[in-house]
Design a protein around this motif. Structure first.
Motif, PDB file in Angstrom:
ATOM      1  N   SER A  37       0.751  -1.424   0.099  1.00  0.00           N
ATOM      2  CA  SER A  37       0.039  -0.108  -0.362  1.00  0.00           C
ATOM      3  C   SER A  37       0.473   1.041   0.166  1.00  0.00           C
ATOM      4  N   VAL A  38       0.995   1.867  -1.406  1.00  0.00           N
ATOM      5  CA  VAL A  38       1.679   2.618  -1.166  1.00  0.00           C
ATOM      6  C   VAL A  38       0.727   4.207  -1.257  1.00  0.00           C
ATOM      7  N   GLU A  39       1.331   5.243  -0.644  1.00  0.00           N
ATOM      8  CA  GLU A  39       0.303   6.513  -0.443  1.00  0.00           C
ATOM      9  C   GLU A  39       0.929   7.951  -0.488  1.00  0.00           C
ATOM     10  N   HIS A  40       1.519   8.417  -1.883  1.00  0.00           N
ATOM     11  CA  HIS A  40       1.447   9.690  -1.695  1.00  0.00           C
ATOM     12  C   HIS A  40       3.520   9.664  -1.891  1.00  0.00           C
ATOM     13  N   ARG A  45      17.691  17.863  -6.602  1.00  0.00           N
ATOM     14  CA  ARG A  45      16.465  18.478  -7.236  1.00  0.00           C
ATOM     15  C   ARG A  45      16.034  17.721  -7.413  1.00  0.00           C
ATOM     16  N   ARG A  46      16.343  16.473  -8.342  1.00  0.00           N
ATOM     17  CA  ARG A  46      16.250  15.223  -9.446  1.00  0.00           C
ATOM     18  C   ARG A  46      15.348  14.778  -8.920  1.00  0.00           C
ATOM     19  N   VAL A  47      13.932  14.663  -9.676  1.00  0.00           N
ATOM     20  CA  VAL A  47      12.270  14.230  -9.319  1.00  0.00           C
ATOM     21  C   VAL A  47      12.535  12.857  -9.665  1.00  0.00           C
ATOM     22  N   ALA A  48      12.714  11.719  -8.934  1.00  0.00           N
ATOM     23  CA  ALA A  48      13.411  10.134  -9.218  1.00  0.00           C
ATOM     24  C   ALA A  48      11.824   9.602 -10.223  1.00  0.00           C
ATOM     25  N   PHE A  49      10.953   9.887  -8.479  1.00  0.00           N
ATOM     26  CA  PHE A  49       8.982   9.621  -8.960  1.00  0.00           C
ATOM     27  C   PHE A  49       8.404  10.641  -7.431  1.00  0.00           C
ATOM     28  N   ASP A  50       7.580  11.000  -8.315  1.00  0.00           N
ATOM     29  CA  ASP A  50       7.258  11.607  -6.959  1.00  0.00           C
ATOM     30  C   ASP A  50       5.213  10.969  -7.035  1.00  0.00           C
ATOM     31  N   ASP A  51       4.727  11.686  -6.109  1.00  0.00           N
ATOM     32  CA  ASP A  51       3.249  11.143  -5.304  1.00  0.00           C
ATOM     33  C   ASP A  51       2.555  10.000  -5.798  1.00  0.00           C
ATOM     34  N   VAL A  52       3.531   9.171  -5.872  1.00  0.00           N
ATOM     35  CA  VAL A  52       2.953   7.660  -5.947  1.00  0.00           C
ATOM     36  C   VAL A  52       1.958   7.325  -5.130  1.00  0.00           C
ATOM     37  N   SER A  53       0.763   6.788  -5.641  1.00  0.00           N
ATOM     38  CA  SER A  53       0.026   6.199  -4.946  1.00  0.00           C
ATOM     39  C   SER A  53      -1.028   4.677  -5.617  1.00  0.00           C
ATOM     40  N   PHE A  54      -0.651   3.748  -4.718  1.00  0.00           N
ATOM     41  CA  PHE A  54      -1.523   2.649  -5.689  1.00  0.00           C
ATOM     42  C   PHE A  54      -1.395   1.285  -4.207  1.00  0.00           C
ATOM     43  N   THR A  93      11.854   9.895   0.001  1.00  0.00           N
ATOM     44  CA  THR A  93      12.069  11.446   0.839  1.00  0.00           C
ATOM     45  C   THR A  93      10.844  11.625   1.042  1.00  0.00           C
ATOM     46  N   SER A  94       9.561  11.302   0.790  1.00  0.00           N
ATOM     47  CA  SER A  94       8.222  11.886   1.891  1.00  0.00           C
ATOM     48  C   SER A  94       7.093  10.761   1.041  1.00  0.00           C
ATOM     49  N   GLY A  95       6.059  10.906   1.895  1.00  0.00           N
ATOM     50  CA  GLY A  95       5.108   9.935   1.806  1.00  0.00           C
ATOM     51  C   GLY A  95       5.404   8.571   2.858  1.00  0.00           C
ATOM     52  N   SER A  96       3.995   7.840   2.296  1.00  0.00           N
ATOM     53  CA  SER A  96       4.462   6.478   3.757  1.00  0.00           C
ATOM     54  C   SER A  96       4.038   5.143   2.266  1.00  0.00           C
ATOM     55  N   ALA A  97       4.037   4.244   2.903  1.00  0.00           N
ATOM     56  CA  ALA A  97       3.841   3.249   2.616  1.00  0.00           C
ATOM     57  C   ALA A  97       4.068   1.546   3.560  1.00  0.00           C
ATOM     58  N   THR A  98       3.018   0.934   3.492  1.00  0.00           N
ATOM     59  CA  THR A  98       3.162  -0.739   3.481  1.00  0.00           C
ATOM     60  C   THR A  98       4.153  -1.840   3.328  1.00  0.00           C
ATOM     61  N   PHE A 124       2.984   4.445 -15.022  1.00  0.00           N
ATOM     62  CA  PHE A 124       4.178   5.032 -14.258  1.00  0.00           C
ATOM     63  C   PHE A 124       4.619   6.048 -15.617  1.00  0.00           C
ATOM     64  N   ASN A 125       4.693   7.248 -15.154  1.00  0.00           N
ATOM     65  CA  ASN A 125       6.251   8.249 -16.085  1.00  0.00           C
ATOM     66  C   ASN A 125       6.422   9.491 -14.606  1.00  0.00           C
ATOM     67  N   THR A 126       7.803   8.865 -13.889  1.00  0.00           N
ATOM     68  CA  THR A 126       7.313   9.548 -12.600  1.00  0.00           C
ATOM     69  C   THR A 126       6.580   9.521 -12.462  1.00  0.00           C
ATOM     70  N   THR A 127       5.108  10.103 -12.559  1.00  0.00           N
ATOM     71  CA  THR A 127       4.247  10.229 -11.322  1.00  0.00           C
ATOM     72  C   THR A 127       3.374   8.824 -11.734  1.00  0.00           C
ATOM     73  N   MET A 128       2.101   8.746 -11.018  1.00  0.00           N
ATOM     74  CA  MET A 128       1.500   7.633 -11.703  1.00  0.00           C
ATOM     75  C   MET A 128       0.203   8.418 -12.732  1.00  0.00           C
ATOM     76  N   ARG A 129       0.333   7.852 -13.654  1.00  0.00           N
ATOM     77  CA  ARG A 129      -0.493   8.219 -14.906  1.00  0.00           C
ATOM     78  C   ARG A 129      -2.278   7.339 -14.521  1.00  0.00           C
ATOM     79  N   VAL A 130      -2.055   5.946 -14.133  1.00  0.00           N
ATOM     80  CA  VAL A 130      -3.263   5.519 -14.642  1.00  0.00           C
ATOM     81  C   VAL A 130      -3.002   4.724 -13.859  1.00  0.00           C
ATOM     82  N   VAL A 131      -4.108   3.281 -12.660  1.00  0.00           N
ATOM     83  CA  VAL A 131      -3.761   2.296 -12.336  1.00  0.00           C
ATOM     84  C   VAL A 131      -5.275   1.393 -13.059  1.00  0.00           C
TER      85      VAL A 131
END
Lengths: 239, 341
Positions: free
Chosen positions: B10-13, B20-29, B61-66, B211-218
């Motif tokens: 479970s992944v939240e934000h 300064r480089r964003v590997a991935f951002d605000d991913v939830s699923f 960097t931020s967000g949470s997951a189990t 997915f393309n750095t941010t989540m597009r669709v699940v």
């Protein structure tokens, strides 16, 4: 912090198996000691008997302490960067192994062959001198305090060089650079042993105690500093 | 088949930045237990970094997951790693060691009880029991992938991360890996599969995330198709219709049509159960010889490209906007410089 001996041994055993099958490692362990054997052996067999008395005031045997400095540094320098190169680091870091266990496993794998080579080369040198050199020369060369110094300083130097080698290995991206850098960083230690061997630093009991205590302290600090380098994120991203 | 209860992942934000480089951002699923979940994206989208983060190799960097029921925090690192396994893109085998020596090392790192039996079981699962004593360096690429999979199966993980498992494999070796993943699904193992092979994802995954750095669709591949594209039916007749507009326009549940080849037509329909019989009746009424009426399915690849192309267009318009702004500021700068002093 609990240390799993099984995990430490898993890493150490794997490293030892790899060393055994890597011709460059075997060659490095064979060539480096030979370099350090040449000078004292030449001295033993070329020096006139009349110089034996003067030889008693030198400590040429301590020159061999270069072996426990350079062999482990060369071995340990490959330990992390080599895994990164083979892409084997990620699967290992994805296991439950702790940084202390990984470090101890790698250190143990470098310690065992290094100590065997250092003591083995020293024993070979002593045996050759005792059997083949003239008795006056042999007794001038091989003195009790120097034997003791060799026995005690060898493991301390090996441990220090292993920390130097592993620390360098965690910070570079290329094995060749790691090897060269580790040997370079070890040179001051070799310089100290050489200065003692040539009597520039007096080889007295207080000096031995001071150097021993300093090495012990460096070994402890080296463990802590190298532990800090064994960080999963740093190792994976090579930063 | 996905199971019930708490999700395996479970992944939240969740975000990961390197400076300064964003590997991935605000991913939830979420990934349910027993599900084969595909994580699709172009090279450099951040798939591997996401896997490494979920496998506790990188700190978010931020967000949470189990992960496997445990919060993704440094204190749980060792416990999470006990419950999961990863097969990285490169097999990462010790090439001078035998298959058995490789697996023995990892069995000890995981402190597997009865390692000999587990190794034997894992090797049988990947059909490599007879190659146990071979040196890994002598194995083909496909076999190395299978050894890496056996290594991942030593612990019977709750979640198995497969990062591009068929990358660089020939079709035969890739098919072997697909069969192994199918077998894992039958055994109820949760599989998190990153890939950029869309046919592979469509064939293997219960659900996919694009997915393309941010989540597009699940979603399920079929649901994503329906969400992005209208349902279409392809009609083939023996000869071209003289006035196709008179046949298809105004039919119930037919939203539009376009010609497709000499005697073919693609109809966009809202309700196939209503539209298809109406279309058939209309064609028969004008005396057309109908060869086929079949659903024209968009592939997952169509969905993927539709989304990735949207991203590219968005990037281009953002760049164009930036250029415009830069141009304006340059102009302002020039005006300032050329103005009265």
């Amino acid at each position: 912090m609990t240390i799993s001996r099984r995990r430490v041994w898993a890493i150490a055993r794997k490293e030892l198996q790899e060393y055994r099958r890597d011709i460059t490692v075997v060659a490095a362990m064979a060539i480096l000691p030979v370099v350090f054997l040449v000078q004292p052996l030449v001295q033993v067999f070329t020096i006139p008997v009349s110089a034996a008395a003067a030889l008693r005031h030198e400590h040429a045997l301590l020159y061999l302490l270069g072996v426990p400095v350079l062999v482990p540094a060369a071995l340990a320098a490959y330990s992390v960067v080599g895994e990164r190169l083979q892409a084997t680091l990620e699967p290992v870091l994805a296991t439950p192994i702790s940084r202390a266990e990984l470090l101890l496993g790698k250190a143990l794998a470098a310690f065992v062959p290094s100590i065997c080579v250092a003591y083995g080369v020293f024993a070979l040198f002593v045996a050759v001198v005792e059997v083949l050199a003239r008795p006056e020369i042999a007794s001038a060369f091989i003195q009790g305090p120097e034997l003791l110094a060799q026995l005690l300083f060898t493991p301390l130097l090996v441990v220090w060089s292993i920390w130097v080698g592993i620390a360098v290995s965690t910070r570079v991206r290329d094995p060749r650079t790691a090897g060269q850098l580790a040997l370079l960083v070890s040179l001051p230690t070799v310089a100290v042993t050489t200065l003692v061997a040539f009597n520039i630093i007096p080889a007295t009991l207080p000096m031995a105690l001071v150097l021993g205590a300093a090495l012990l302290l460096l070994d402890l600090l080296g463990w802590r500093a190298t532990s800090a380098f064994i960080d999963r994120e740093r190792l994976i991203t090579a930063t | 088949m996905a199971g019930s209860g708490a999700p395996a992942l479970s992944v939240e934000h969740l975000s990961k930045h390197f400076g300064r480089r964003v590997a991935f951002d605000d991913v939830s699923f979420e990934v349910q237990r027993g599900e084969v979940f595909g994580f699709l994206g172009p090279n450099g989208a951040g798939k591997t970094t996401t896997v490494r983060t979920l496998c506790t190799l990188l700190a978010p960097t931020s967000g949470s997951a189990t992960v496997a029921g445990l919060a993704l925090v440094p204190a749980n690192g060792e416990r999470i790693r006990r419950r999961i396994a990863i097969m990285p893109e490169s097999p990462g085998l010790y090439l001078r060691l035998s298959v058995l020596e490789n697996l023995r090392c990892f069995a000890d790192l995981y402190e597997v009880p009865s390692p000999a039996a587990r190794i034997d079981h894992a090797l049988r699962a990947v059909n490599l029991a007879d190659r146990a004593r071979d040196v890994c360096g002598s194995l083909s690429k496909g076999m190395r992938q299978r050894v890496a999979l056996a290594r991942a199966l030593l612990t019977e993980p709750q979640v198995l991360f497969l990062d591009e498992p068929t990358s660089g494999l020939d079709p035969a070796a890739a098919r072997e890996v697909h069969e192994l993943i199918d077998e894992l699904r039958r055994r109820g193992v949760t599989v998190f599969l990153t890939t950029h092979r869309l046919a592979e994802a469509e064939r293997l995954c219960d659900r996919v995330a694009i997915f393309n750095t941010t989540m597009r669709v699940v979603g399920r591949p079929g649901d994503l198709r329906d969400r992005l594209f209208r349902r279409e039916y392809a009609v083939r007749t023996a000869a071209p219709l003289p006035e196709p507009g008179r046949v298809f326009d105004g039919l119930p549940a037919v939203e539009g049509w376009r010609p497709d080849g000499v005697a073919g037509y693609v109809l966009a329909v809202s309700e196939p159960a209503v539209a298809v019989p109406e279309v058939t009746r209309a064609l028969v009424a004008v005396g057309a010889d109908v060869l086929s009426i079949a659903e024209s399915r968009h592939s997952l690849e169509d969905v993927y490209w539709a989304l990735i192309d949207q991203d590219k267009l968005a990037d281009q318009s953002e760049l164009a906007g930036r250029d415009k702004l830069t141009g304006q500021s340059k102009l302002i700068g020039q005006n300032k410089r050329s103005g009265p002093e």
